[in-house]
Design an enzyme around this catalytic site. Structure first.
Site, PDB file in Angstrom:
ATOM      1  N   ASN A  17       0.842  -1.200   0.000  1.00 41.87           N
ATOM      2  CA  ASN A  17       0.000   0.000   0.000  1.00 41.87           C
ATOM      3  C   ASN A  17       0.880   1.255   0.000  1.00 41.87           C
ATOM      4  OD1 ASN A  17      -1.547   2.211   0.882  1.00 41.87           O
ATOM      5  ND2 ASN A  17      -3.015   0.891   1.938  1.00 41.87           N
ATOM      6  N   LYS A  20       0.439   3.870   2.760  1.00 42.25           N
ATOM      7  CA  LYS A  20       1.123   3.543   4.020  1.00 42.25           C
ATOM      8  C   LYS A  20       2.601   3.904   3.913  1.00 42.25           C
ATOM      9  CE  LYS A  20      -1.635  -0.480   5.563  1.00 42.25           C
ATOM     10  NZ  LYS A  20      -1.519  -1.919   5.902  1.00 42.25           N
ATOM     11  N   ASP A  77      -0.740  -3.931  10.024  1.00 42.03           N
ATOM     12  CA  ASP A  77      -2.112  -4.341   9.750  1.00 42.03           C
ATOM     13  C   ASP A  77      -3.005  -3.353  10.478  1.00 42.03           C
ATOM     14  OD1 ASP A  77      -3.644  -6.333   8.237  1.00 42.03           O
ATOM     15  OD2 ASP A  77      -4.632  -6.659  10.157  1.00 42.03           O
ATOM     16  N   PHE A 162      -6.237   8.473   2.560  1.00 45.40           N
ATOM     17  CA  PHE A 162      -6.742   7.341   1.788  1.00 45.40           C
ATOM     18  C   PHE A 162      -7.809   6.625   2.620  1.00 45.40           C
ATOM     19  CE2 PHE A 162      -4.784   3.535   3.833  1.00 45.40           C
ATOM     20  CZ  PHE A 162      -3.942   4.163   4.741  1.00 45.40           C
ATOM     21  N   TYR A 164     -10.664   5.275   4.655  1.00 41.56           N
ATOM     22  CA  TYR A 164     -11.837   5.854   5.330  1.00 41.56           C
ATOM     23  C   TYR A 164     -11.571   7.271   5.860  1.00 41.56           C
ATOM     24  CZ  TYR A 164     -13.270   0.955   5.177  1.00 41.56           C
ATOM     25  OH  TYR A 164     -13.595  -0.314   4.756  1.00 41.56           O
ATOM     26  N   ASP A 165     -10.426   7.867   5.512  1.00 44.24           N
ATOM     27  CA  ASP A 165     -10.075   9.198   6.033  1.00 44.24           C
ATOM     28  C   ASP A 165     -11.168  10.255   5.829  1.00 44.24           C
ATOM     29  OD1 ASP A 165      -7.670   8.447   7.107  1.00 44.24           O
ATOM     30  OD2 ASP A 165      -6.450   9.144   5.431  1.00 44.24           O
ATOM     31  N   LYS A 185      -2.272  14.748  10.339  1.00 43.80           N
ATOM     32  CA  LYS A 185      -2.697  13.348  10.478  1.00 43.80           C
ATOM     33  C   LYS A 185      -1.516  12.501  10.952  1.00 43.80           C
ATOM     34  CE  LYS A 185      -4.103   9.085   8.274  1.00 43.80           C
ATOM     35  NZ  LYS A 185      -4.303   8.265   7.090  1.00 43.80           N
ATOM     36  N   HIS A 190      -3.219   6.626  14.338  1.00 44.90           N
ATOM     37  CA  HIS A 190      -2.965   5.263  14.820  1.00 44.90           C
ATOM     38  C   HIS A 190      -1.599   4.768  14.333  1.00 44.90           C
ATOM     39  CE1 HIS A 190      -4.795   5.445  10.942  1.00 44.90           C
ATOM     40  NE2 HIS A 190      -4.807   4.144  10.721  1.00 44.90           N
TER      41      HIS A 190
HETATM   42  P1  ITT Z   1      -0.909  -4.199   3.069  1.00 47.48           P
HETATM   43  O1  ITT Z   1      -1.620  -5.370   3.702  1.00 47.48           O
HETATM   44  O2  ITT Z   1      -0.127  -4.554   1.852  1.00 47.48           O
HETATM   45  O3  ITT Z   1      -0.105  -3.395   4.048  1.00 47.48           O
HETATM   46  P2  ITT Z   1      -3.625  -3.114   2.845  1.00 47.48           P
HETATM   47  O4  ITT Z   1      -4.165  -1.798   2.358  1.00 47.48           O
HETATM   48  O5  ITT Z   1      -4.297  -4.363   2.337  1.00 47.48           O
HETATM   49  O6  ITT Z   1      -2.050  -3.152   2.516  1.00 47.48           O
HETATM   50  P3  ITT Z   1      -4.524  -3.758   5.527  1.00 47.48           P
HETATM   51  O7  ITT Z   1      -4.839  -5.187   5.216  1.00 47.48           O
HETATM   52  O8  ITT Z   1      -3.807  -3.443   6.808  1.00 47.48           O
HETATM   53  O9  ITT Z   1      -3.614  -3.099   4.404  1.00 47.48           O
HETATM   54  O10 ITT Z   1      -5.889  -2.938   5.443  1.00 47.48           O
HETATM   55  C1  ITT Z   1      -5.959  -1.675   5.970  1.00 47.48           C
HETATM   56  C2  ITT Z   1      -7.206  -0.967   5.467  1.00 47.48           C
HETATM   57  O11 ITT Z   1      -7.779  -0.221   6.555  1.00 47.48           O
HETATM   58  C3  ITT Z   1      -6.857   0.054   4.396  1.00 47.48           C
HETATM   59  O12 ITT Z   1      -6.901  -0.508   3.104  1.00 47.48           O
HETATM   60  C4  ITT Z   1      -7.907   1.141   4.635  1.00 47.48           C
HETATM   61  O13 ITT Z   1      -9.125   0.775   4.012  1.00 47.48           O
HETATM   62  C5  ITT Z   1      -8.090   1.079   6.154  1.00 47.48           C
HETATM   63  N1  ITT Z   1      -7.141   2.009   6.803  1.00 47.48           N
HETATM   64  C6  ITT Z   1      -6.020   1.686   7.511  1.00 47.48           C
HETATM   65  N2  ITT Z   1      -5.357   2.782   7.888  1.00 47.48           N
HETATM   66  C7  ITT Z   1      -6.051   3.825   7.412  1.00 47.48           C
HETATM   67  C8  ITT Z   1      -5.857   5.219   7.443  1.00 47.48           C
HETATM   68  O14 ITT Z   1      -4.780   5.771   8.000  1.00 47.48           O
HETATM   69  N3  ITT Z   1      -6.769   5.992   6.860  1.00 47.48           N
HETATM   70  C9  ITT Z   1      -7.856   5.477   6.244  1.00 47.48           C
HETATM   71  N4  ITT Z   1      -8.096   4.173   6.141  1.00 47.48           N
HETATM   72  C10 ITT Z   1      -7.209   3.339   6.721  1.00 47.48           C
END
Ligand code: ITT
Length: 214
Positions: A17, A20, A77, A162, A164-165, A185, A190
């Protein structure tokens, strides 16, 4: 003197991602920590996130990357935990629908349905981020959790960030995470809170490494 893998000071960021990655870069620079981008090691394989908790999934991702790349790796995660939805979407946040727009639409629809059933408005939610740090020659991983509480609003607002922000307003603010400047942010999120805990660990590893070299 030979330095053991436990004392390495470079960590692979095990995520697919890019949002991230951008936040890792911003936050970790505050702590003076650098990371290795997945493309610098030729990419990391996707793994099945079949854990039952954020912790289990973070460890699965970090261990797989550390083993594949042969270097220490950390994984994130994370997800949104909504009170009235009994914690959903939680670990299923990225799998809730196919696009961010569809994920937000489903979230708002389900919250409104539950509120109608319950006859009340209840918007409390939190973002959770668990960072796992794994080493290629070690069975166990270190795990750090960060959270930020807030509430879900009725309509998306803002273009930054990105996921749900656009519908999440952190406690103590009136703007959504997507309206706040990214530095704001990244100083209260978190992800910031989990990385701050992890950076204490990174710092200790770095100190141990320089002790070994001395
Ligand atoms: P990786 O597993 O490759 O790291 P991913 O996007 O699939 O990428 P996750 O399985 O951890 O990662 O899913 C996290 C999801 O939660 C992410 O896709 C967003 O929909 C939400 N999320 C996490 N952190 C967020 C943030 O800072 N702001 C908004 N949404 C967030």
């Amino acid at each position: 003197m030979e330095i053991s893998r436990h004392n390495e000071t470079r960590f692979l960021a095990a995520t697919g991602n890019e949002h991230k990655i951008r936040e890792f870069r911003e936050i970790l620079s505050q702590f003076g920590v650098e990371f290795v981008h997945p493309k610098d090691v030729g990419g990391i394989p996707e793994v099945e996130e079949n854990g039952a908790t954020f912790e289990e999934n973070a460890v699965i991702k970090a261990k797989s990357a550390a083993e594949t790349a042969g270097m220490p790796a950390f994984a994130d995660d994370s997800g949104l935990v909504v009170d009235i939805l009994d914690g959903a979407p939680g670990i299923y946040s990225s799998r809730y629908a196919d696009t961010d727009t569809a994920r937000i639409a489903r979230l708002l629809r389900e919250i409104r349905e539950k509120e109608r059933e319950a006859g009340l408005r209840r918007r409390a939610a939190k973002f959770v981020c668990v960072i796992a740090v794994a080493y290629p020659d070690r069975e166990d991983a270190d795990v750090f959790r960060g959270e930020v509480s807030g509430e879900i609003i009725d309509e998306p607002r803002g273009e930054n960030g990105f996921g749900y922000d656009p519908v999440f307003v952190p406690d103590g603010h009136s703007a959504t995470f997507a309206e706040l400047p990214s530095e704001m942010k990244d100083s209260i999120s978190h992800r910031h809170n989990a990385l701050m805990a992890a950076s204490v660990h990174f710092e200790r590893v770095r100190r141990d490494a320089s002790d070994v070299l001395r």
